[in-house]
Scaffold this active site. Structure first.
Site, PDB file in Angstrom:
ATOM      1  N   SER A  43       0.799  -1.222   0.000  1.00 12.64           N
ATOM      2  CA  SER A  43       0.000   0.000   0.000  1.00 12.64           C
ATOM      3  C   SER A  43       0.838   1.282   0.000  1.00 12.64           C
ATOM      4  CB  SER A  43      -0.959   0.026   1.188  1.00 12.64           C
ATOM      5  OG  SER A  43      -0.258   0.208   2.390  1.00 12.64           O
ATOM      6  N   LYS A  65       0.775   4.179   6.883  1.00 11.84           N
ATOM      7  CA  LYS A  65       0.089   5.065   5.940  1.00 11.84           C
ATOM      8  C   LYS A  65       0.663   6.472   6.075  1.00 11.84           C
ATOM      9  CE  LYS A  65      -2.805   1.754   4.966  1.00 11.84           C
ATOM     10  NZ  LYS A  65      -2.543   0.907   3.855  1.00 11.84           N
TER      11      LYS A  65
END
Length: 171
Positions: free
Chosen positions: A35, A73
């Site tokens: 990700s 993230k």
């Protein structure tokens, strides 16, 4: 006799105390998943500095509420802000904000495609962050599980120490 043993063991004790202190403020983390590609890759090793004061675009590690697994993230929206994406452009409180870390990724996109689908205006609570993965097409992030509460944040990624050819410090 006791003094000689203490002097003999003092370097070991000192190293142990330093190591415990190190772990109190620094956490080693292994990247799992894609990700954050191209900026972070699977199985890279990072040092995370435990801290609570975060800035926009900091890369953070936090525990997802549902699974309790650590996720990595990038902070996009800060507490109290209103964000939205329109035509692959980030707006924070109505102002256009550049995302330079995505420039290379955006050049690889097919014509008339976007990296970040439109996100309607989202108001971030005062105790939370809106986070996205850099690899927006596959990332499971705030678009799916919502904002990250400050207490869930483990810390900020500060240093990549593995693999050796990718060692670097993050701002």
């Amino acid at each position: 006799m006791f003094r000689k043993k203490l002097i003999k063991w003092s370097p070991v004790i000192l190293c142990l105390l330093l190591f415990i202190g190190f772990l109190r403020y620094i956490v080693p983390v292994v990247v799992k998943g894609d990700s954050m590609v191209p900026n972070l890759m699977e199985n890279q090793r990072l040092f995370v500095l435990k801290r609570r004061q975060l800035d926009r675009f900091d890369i953070i590690v936090f525990r997802e509420e549902e699974t309790n697994k650590p996720l990595i993230k990038r902070v996009i929206g800060l507490p109290g802000e209103t964000i939205r994406y329109e035509n692959d452009i980030l707006y924070v409180d109505g102002k256009k904000i550049e995302e330079p870390f995505l420039a290379d990724l955006k050049t690889t996109l097919a014509k008339n495609t976007v990296l970040t689908d439109d996100i309607f205006e989202t108001r971030i609570p005062y105790d939370a962050y809106f986070v996205l993965g850099d690899n927006r097409k596959i990332s499971r992030d705030s678009r799916i599980f919502g904002v990250v509460i400050q207490e869930e944040v483990i810390g900020e990624v500060k240093f990549r120490f593995w693999p050796p050819n990718k060692i670097n410090r993050f701002p």
